[in-house]
Design an enzyme around this catalytic site. Structure first.
Site, PDB file in Angstrom:
ATOM      1  N   ALA A  65      -0.765  45.659  38.032  1.00  0.00           N
ATOM      2  CA  ALA A  65      -1.868  46.571  38.323  1.00  0.00           C
ATOM      3  C   ALA A  65      -1.889  46.789  39.838  1.00  0.00           C
ATOM      4  O   ALA A  65      -1.385  45.961  40.603  1.00  0.00           O
ATOM      5  CB  ALA A  65      -3.168  45.966  37.831  1.00  0.00           C
ATOM      6  N   GLY A 109       0.319  43.240  35.107  1.00  0.00           N
ATOM      7  CA  GLY A 109       0.008  44.329  34.176  1.00  0.00           C
ATOM      8  C   GLY A 109       1.253  45.052  33.692  1.00  0.00           C
ATOM      9  O   GLY A 109       1.256  45.633  32.602  1.00  0.00           O
ATOM     10  N   GLU A 112       2.467  43.012  30.900  1.00  0.00           N
ATOM     11  CA  GLU A 112       1.515  43.195  29.790  1.00  0.00           C
ATOM     12  C   GLU A 112       1.724  44.549  29.113  1.00  0.00           C
ATOM     13  O   GLU A 112       1.645  44.669  27.895  1.00  0.00           O
ATOM     14  CB  GLU A 112       0.088  43.060  30.329  1.00  0.00           C
TER      15      GLU A 112
HETATM   16  N1  CO8 Z   1      -0.020  46.872  43.637  1.00  0.00           N
HETATM   17  C1  CO8 Z   1       0.019  47.732  44.676  1.00  0.00           C
HETATM   18  N2  CO8 Z   1       1.110  47.916  45.460  1.00  0.00           N
HETATM   19  C2  CO8 Z   1       2.201  47.200  45.158  1.00  0.00           C
HETATM   20  C3  CO8 Z   1       2.243  46.292  44.086  1.00  0.00           C
HETATM   21  C4  CO8 Z   1       1.069  46.142  43.290  1.00  0.00           C
HETATM   22  N3  CO8 Z   1       1.016  45.337  42.205  1.00  0.00           N
HETATM   23  N4  CO8 Z   1       3.468  45.711  44.068  1.00  0.00           N
HETATM   24  C5  CO8 Z   1       4.162  46.250  45.080  1.00  0.00           C
HETATM   25  N5  CO8 Z   1       3.414  47.146  45.741  1.00  0.00           N
HETATM   26  C6  CO8 Z   1       3.781  47.939  46.902  1.00  0.00           C
HETATM   27  C7  CO8 Z   1       3.855  47.094  48.165  1.00  0.00           C
HETATM   28  O1  CO8 Z   1       2.556  46.922  48.708  1.00  0.00           O
HETATM   29  C8  CO8 Z   1       4.771  47.915  49.016  1.00  0.00           C
HETATM   30  O2  CO8 Z   1       4.038  48.980  49.564  1.00  0.00           O
HETATM   31  P1  CO8 Z   1       4.178  49.309  51.163  1.00  0.00           P
HETATM   32  O3  CO8 Z   1       5.633  49.676  51.325  1.00  0.00           O
HETATM   33  O4  CO8 Z   1       3.242  50.466  51.339  1.00  0.00           O
HETATM   34  O5  CO8 Z   1       3.802  48.081  51.866  1.00  0.00           O
HETATM   35  C9  CO8 Z   1       5.753  48.525  48.005  1.00  0.00           C
HETATM   36  O6  CO8 Z   1       5.108  48.443  46.742  1.00  0.00           O
HETATM   37  C10 CO8 Z   1       7.056  47.752  47.926  1.00  0.00           C
HETATM   38  O7  CO8 Z   1       6.725  46.386  47.685  1.00  0.00           O
HETATM   39  P2  CO8 Z   1       7.289  45.185  48.576  1.00  0.00           P
HETATM   40  O8  CO8 Z   1       7.550  45.638  49.967  1.00  0.00           O
HETATM   41  O9  CO8 Z   1       6.376  44.022  48.391  1.00  0.00           O
HETATM   42  O10 CO8 Z   1       8.689  44.960  47.830  1.00  0.00           O
HETATM   43  P3  CO8 Z   1       9.520  43.611  47.745  1.00  0.00           P
HETATM   44  O11 CO8 Z   1      10.820  43.984  47.145  1.00  0.00           O
HETATM   45  O12 CO8 Z   1       9.515  42.894  49.047  1.00  0.00           O
HETATM   46  O13 CO8 Z   1       8.687  42.670  46.719  1.00  0.00           O
HETATM   47  C11 CO8 Z   1       7.496  42.224  44.684  1.00  0.00           C
HETATM   48  C12 CO8 Z   1       8.568  43.065  45.386  1.00  0.00           C
HETATM   49  C13 CO8 Z   1       7.947  40.776  44.573  1.00  0.00           C
HETATM   50  C14 CO8 Z   1       7.320  42.801  43.289  1.00  0.00           C
HETATM   51  C15 CO8 Z   1       6.176  42.306  45.473  1.00  0.00           C
HETATM   52  O14 CO8 Z   1       5.880  43.660  45.744  1.00  0.00           O
HETATM   53  C16 CO8 Z   1       4.998  41.732  44.753  1.00  0.00           C
HETATM   54  O15 CO8 Z   1       4.823  40.523  44.697  1.00  0.00           O
HETATM   55  N6  CO8 Z   1       4.121  42.591  44.171  1.00  0.00           N
HETATM   56  C17 CO8 Z   1       2.915  42.180  43.515  1.00  0.00           C
HETATM   57  C18 CO8 Z   1       3.185  41.542  42.169  1.00  0.00           C
HETATM   58  C19 CO8 Z   1       1.905  41.090  41.523  1.00  0.00           C
HETATM   59  O16 CO8 Z   1       1.204  40.234  42.006  1.00  0.00           O
HETATM   60  N7  CO8 Z   1       1.563  41.672  40.344  1.00  0.00           N
HETATM   61  C20 CO8 Z   1       0.379  41.358  39.625  1.00  0.00           C
HETATM   62  C21 CO8 Z   1      -0.740  42.271  40.031  1.00  0.00           C
HETATM   63  S1  CO8 Z   1      -2.309  41.840  39.291  1.00  0.00           S
HETATM   64  C22 CO8 Z   1      -2.210  42.457  37.724  1.00  0.00           C
HETATM   65  O17 CO8 Z   1      -1.238  43.038  37.346  1.00  0.00           O
HETATM   66  C23 CO8 Z   1      -3.366  42.251  36.868  1.00  0.00           C
HETATM   67  C24 CO8 Z   1      -3.246  43.051  35.595  1.00  0.00           C
HETATM   68  C25 CO8 Z   1      -4.510  42.976  34.796  1.00  0.00           C
HETATM   69  C26 CO8 Z   1      -5.423  44.126  35.050  1.00  0.00           C
HETATM   70  C27 CO8 Z   1      -6.549  44.017  34.100  1.00  0.00           C
HETATM   71  C28 CO8 Z   1      -7.584  45.080  34.172  1.00  0.00           C
HETATM   72  C29 CO8 Z   1      -8.628  44.893  33.134  1.00  0.00           C
END
Ligand code: CO8
Length: 258
Positions: A65, A109, A112
């Site tokens: 998400a 998400g 999921e």
């Molecule tokens: N949300 C928003 N932006 C994101 C997300 C995310 N989940 N993941 C990556 N991005 C963005 C980064 O912020 C970055 O943007 P910018 O270039 O503007 O800084 C761009 O995508 C590229 O990402 P990275 O530079 O971080 O890329 P890397 O290759 O270094 O890393 C990763 C990739 C490991 C995937 C890393 O981006 C990461 O850890 N992302 C987050 C993963 C995460 O924690 N996911 C879980 C999110 S919470 C969730 O999903 C809850 C769901 C339930 C919702 C329920 C509602 C009822």
């Protein structure tokens, strides 16, 4: 219909829905979730579509998400706004099969969402995870429930408590994905699987989806009865008669969805 966060194409009875927010690794924001629910509802209602493939990019199916968007929300926003409930309900109401074709990150998400599909075909580059714990939250669109039913308690606890990622091989060993293919072949394999399904009777396909999903909702005894009655009911269709007759006559069946 034109979408901002999706690319939708219909090819030989298969709707290919591609998540398209490359700037955020296809993170699921409100706009994407609303568009996805709409695209799936449209595919479900479109007589030309017999199967759906949901995919992302090579780098990410979806990295979860949208954390930036969620970081601005309060308890009242998410609770009273019932964050993502209507969208996921619309997605799950689809009676046609949805195959998730997963390459790269499939996290939170995103994982999921993949589990909400009917089965997952993974590229050898796929990485699955439920890292919500690192953000101070739990999964919210089925991660603790679906992953546990799919891979069992021990591995689900491991994934949710440590937030570690699982590679494609481990995902296949655990039953999370149905097959792993080289990344370059992912779309070819997923589309071929969808085409194969598209050749079957749409009635039988619908019945299979209902029967398998029923197994998650009921006791074994009730599920077996549901399946048996569904089997019996298929004898009211022309496609059952055609399918069996074609076998006896050593020819390909011509299903008519009747
Ligand atoms: N949300 C928003 N932006 C994101 C997300 C995310 N989940 N993941 C990556 N991005 C963005 C980064 O912020 C970055 O943007 P910018 O270039 O503007 O800084 C761009 O995508 C590229 O990402 P990275 O530079 O971080 O890329 P890397 O290759 O270094 O890393 C990763 C990739 C490991 C995937 C890393 O981006 C990461 O850890 N992302 C987050 C993963 C995460 O924690 N996911 C879980 C999110 S919470 C969730 O999903 C809850 C769901 C339930 C919702 C329920 C509602 C009822």
């Amino acid at each position: 219909m034109a979408y901002k966060t999706l690319i939708v194409e219909i090819e030989d009875h298969v709707a290919l829905i591609r998540l398209n927010r490359p700037e955020a690794l296809n993170a699921l924001n409100a706009e994407l979730m609303a568009e996805l629910a709409e695209a799936v509802a449209q595919a479900n209602a479109n007589d030309k579509v017999r199967c759906i493939v949901l995919t992302g990019s090579e780098k990410a199916f979806a990295a979860g998400a949208d954390i930036r968007e969620m970081s601005q929300k309060s308890f009242v926003d998410v609770f009273a706004g019932d964050l993502f409930t209507p969208e996921t309900e619309r997605f799950l109401a689809c009676r046609k099969p949805i195959i998730a074709a997963v390459s790269g990150y499939c996290l939170g998400g995103g994982c999921e969402l993949a589990m909400m599909c009917d089965f997952i075909i993974a590229a050898d580059t796929a990485k699955f995870g439920q890292p919500e714990i690192n953000l101070g939250v739990v999964a919210g669109i089925g991660g603790t429930q679906r992953l546990t039913r799919i891979v069992g308690k021990s591995k689900a606890m491991d994934m949710h408590l440590t937030g570690r990622f699982m590679d494609a091989d481990e995902a296949e060993r655990s039953g999370l994905v149905s097959r792993v293919v080289p990344a370059k072949k992912l779309m070819e394999e997923a589309m071929a699987a969808a085409q194969k399904i598209a050749e079957k009777s749409a009635l039988t396909v619908m019945a299979v989806k209902e029967c398998v999903n029923r197994s998650y909702e009921t006791t074994l005894r009730e599920g077996l009865l549901f399946e048996r009655r569904m089997f019996h009911m298929m004898f009211a269709t022309e496609d059952q008669s055609e399918g069996m007759q074609a076998f006896v006559e050593k020819r390909e069946p011509q299903f008519r969805d009747k």
